[in-house]
Design a protein around this motif. Structure first.
Motif, PDB file in Angstrom:
ATOM      1  N   SER A  42       6.565  -4.408 -34.268  1.00  0.00           N
ATOM      2  CA  SER A  42       7.142  -5.215 -35.336  1.00  0.00           C
ATOM      3  C   SER A  42       7.152  -4.494 -36.677  1.00  0.00           C
ATOM      4  CB  SER A  42       6.377  -6.536 -35.469  1.00  0.00           C
ATOM      5  OG  SER A  42       5.031  -6.281 -35.834  1.00  0.00           O
ATOM      6  N   TYR A  68      20.556   0.492 -30.645  1.00  0.00           N
ATOM      7  CA  TYR A  68      20.471  -0.623 -31.584  1.00  0.00           C
ATOM      8  C   TYR A  68      20.472  -0.043 -32.991  1.00  0.00           C
ATOM      9  CZ  TYR A  68      18.896  -5.103 -33.523  1.00  0.00           C
ATOM     10  OH  TYR A  68      18.798  -6.273 -34.221  1.00  0.00           O
ATOM     11  N   SER A  71      17.480   0.529 -35.689  1.00  0.00           N
ATOM     12  CA  SER A  71      16.194   0.550 -34.992  1.00  0.00           C
ATOM     13  C   SER A  71      15.649   1.970 -34.937  1.00  0.00           C
ATOM     14  CB  SER A  71      16.379   0.027 -33.559  1.00  0.00           C
ATOM     15  OG  SER A  71      15.213   0.216 -32.790  1.00  0.00           O
ATOM     16  N   ASP A  88      11.396  -0.360 -33.027  1.00  0.00           N
ATOM     17  CA  ASP A  88      11.386  -1.608 -33.772  1.00  0.00           C
ATOM     18  C   ASP A  88      12.796  -2.170 -33.618  1.00  0.00           C
ATOM     19  OD1 ASP A  88      12.722   0.190 -35.475  1.00  0.00           O
ATOM     20  OD2 ASP A  88      12.014  -0.797 -37.271  1.00  0.00           O
ATOM     21  N   LEU A  89      12.953  -3.429 -33.676  1.00  0.00           N
ATOM     22  CA  LEU A  89      14.266  -4.054 -33.490  1.00  0.00           C
ATOM     23  C   LEU A  89      14.507  -5.009 -34.653  1.00  0.00           C
ATOM     24  CD1 LEU A  89      13.955  -4.666 -29.649  1.00  0.00           C
ATOM     25  CD2 LEU A  89      15.263  -2.862 -30.781  1.00  0.00           C
ATOM     26  N   GLY A  91      15.810  -7.524 -37.327  1.00  0.00           N
ATOM     27  CA  GLY A  91      16.799  -8.596 -37.247  1.00  0.00           C
ATOM     28  C   GLY A  91      16.661  -9.465 -36.013  1.00  0.00           C
ATOM     29  N   LEU A  92      15.865  -9.037 -35.042  1.00  0.00           N
ATOM     30  CA  LEU A  92      15.649  -9.845 -33.838  1.00  0.00           C
ATOM     31  C   LEU A  92      14.293 -10.528 -33.939  1.00  0.00           C
ATOM     32  CD1 LEU A  92      16.840  -7.506 -30.937  1.00  0.00           C
ATOM     33  CD2 LEU A  92      18.123  -9.284 -32.140  1.00  0.00           C
ATOM     34  N   ASP A  93      14.244 -11.805 -33.678  1.00  0.00           N
ATOM     35  CA  ASP A  93      12.984 -12.532 -33.669  1.00  0.00           C
ATOM     36  C   ASP A  93      12.460 -12.537 -32.239  1.00  0.00           C
ATOM     37  OD1 ASP A  93      10.805 -14.112 -34.121  1.00  0.00           O
ATOM     38  OD2 ASP A  93      11.950 -15.981 -34.317  1.00  0.00           O
ATOM     39  N   LEU A  94      11.600 -11.565 -31.939  1.00  0.00           N
ATOM     40  CA  LEU A  94      11.112 -11.404 -30.571  1.00  0.00           C
ATOM     41  C   LEU A  94       9.881 -12.245 -30.276  1.00  0.00           C
ATOM     42  CD1 LEU A  94      11.612  -7.562 -30.264  1.00  0.00           C
ATOM     43  CD2 LEU A  94      13.136  -9.392 -29.507  1.00  0.00           C
TER      44      LEU A  94
END
Length: 164
Positions: A42, A68, A71, A88-89, A91-94
């Motif tokens: 994160s 992505y 990322s 890390d990604l 904008g995505l709520d993992l």
């Protein structure tokens, strides 16, 4: 919930009989080794501070993830030509880390006893909670909750048993 340990042990022995070959009869692996093991994080800086700063795994590279945009894909040297990688990604709520069937239970990394003792001191200094098992394994979690094990046994051995 009751577990039939006798049946489980008997099935393990059947599996060994069906699949496990003596080392002299075992064919060579088709693999060259572990190129990298990839996890999701994160926070890039917190991950680098932990893996490079606390565990002393040198950061070897960081570049944009090809799959992505925005990322990061970055790598740590864990010895013997093996790498631990992260994405890390943004904008995505993992959501939070979760152990699930088919997911990561823990990642065990071999270290010398001297390095194990040293890194245990660094975990203490950083206030990171851990569990010691058999005075050879120390279990703890990374900043995102992934469970790690530092194992003070040579590669290919575990608690006195040859596994490779």
């Amino acid at each position: 919930m009751s577990i039939d340990l006798e049946a489980i042990n008997a099935e393990r022995e059947r599996i060994k009989g069906d699949y496990l070959q003596d080392s002299g009869d075992r064919p060579p692996s088709s693999a060259q080794g572990l190129h990298h093991f990839a996890l999701i994080c994160s926070d890039v800086r917190a991950t680098i501070d932990f893996y490079q700063g606390v565990l002393e795994f040198p950061l070897t590279e960081i570049f944009e993830n090809r799959d992505y945009a925005g990322s990061n894909h970055f790598f740590f040297d864990i010895g013997h030509g093996n790498l631990l990688a992260f994405f890390d990604l943004p904008g995505l709520d993992l959501g939070p880390y979760a152990e699930v069937l088919g997911g990561l239970h823990h990642l065990a990394i071999s270290v010398t006893q001297e390095k194990w003792d040293h890194l245990r001191g660094k975990l203490d200094a950083a206030g990171i909670e851990y569990l010691v098992e058999s005075e050879k394994s120390i279990y703890f979690r990374d900043p995102d909750g992934a469970r790690l094990e530092l194992l003070a046994d040579p590669l290919g051995e575990m608690y006195g048993t040859k596994v490779l």
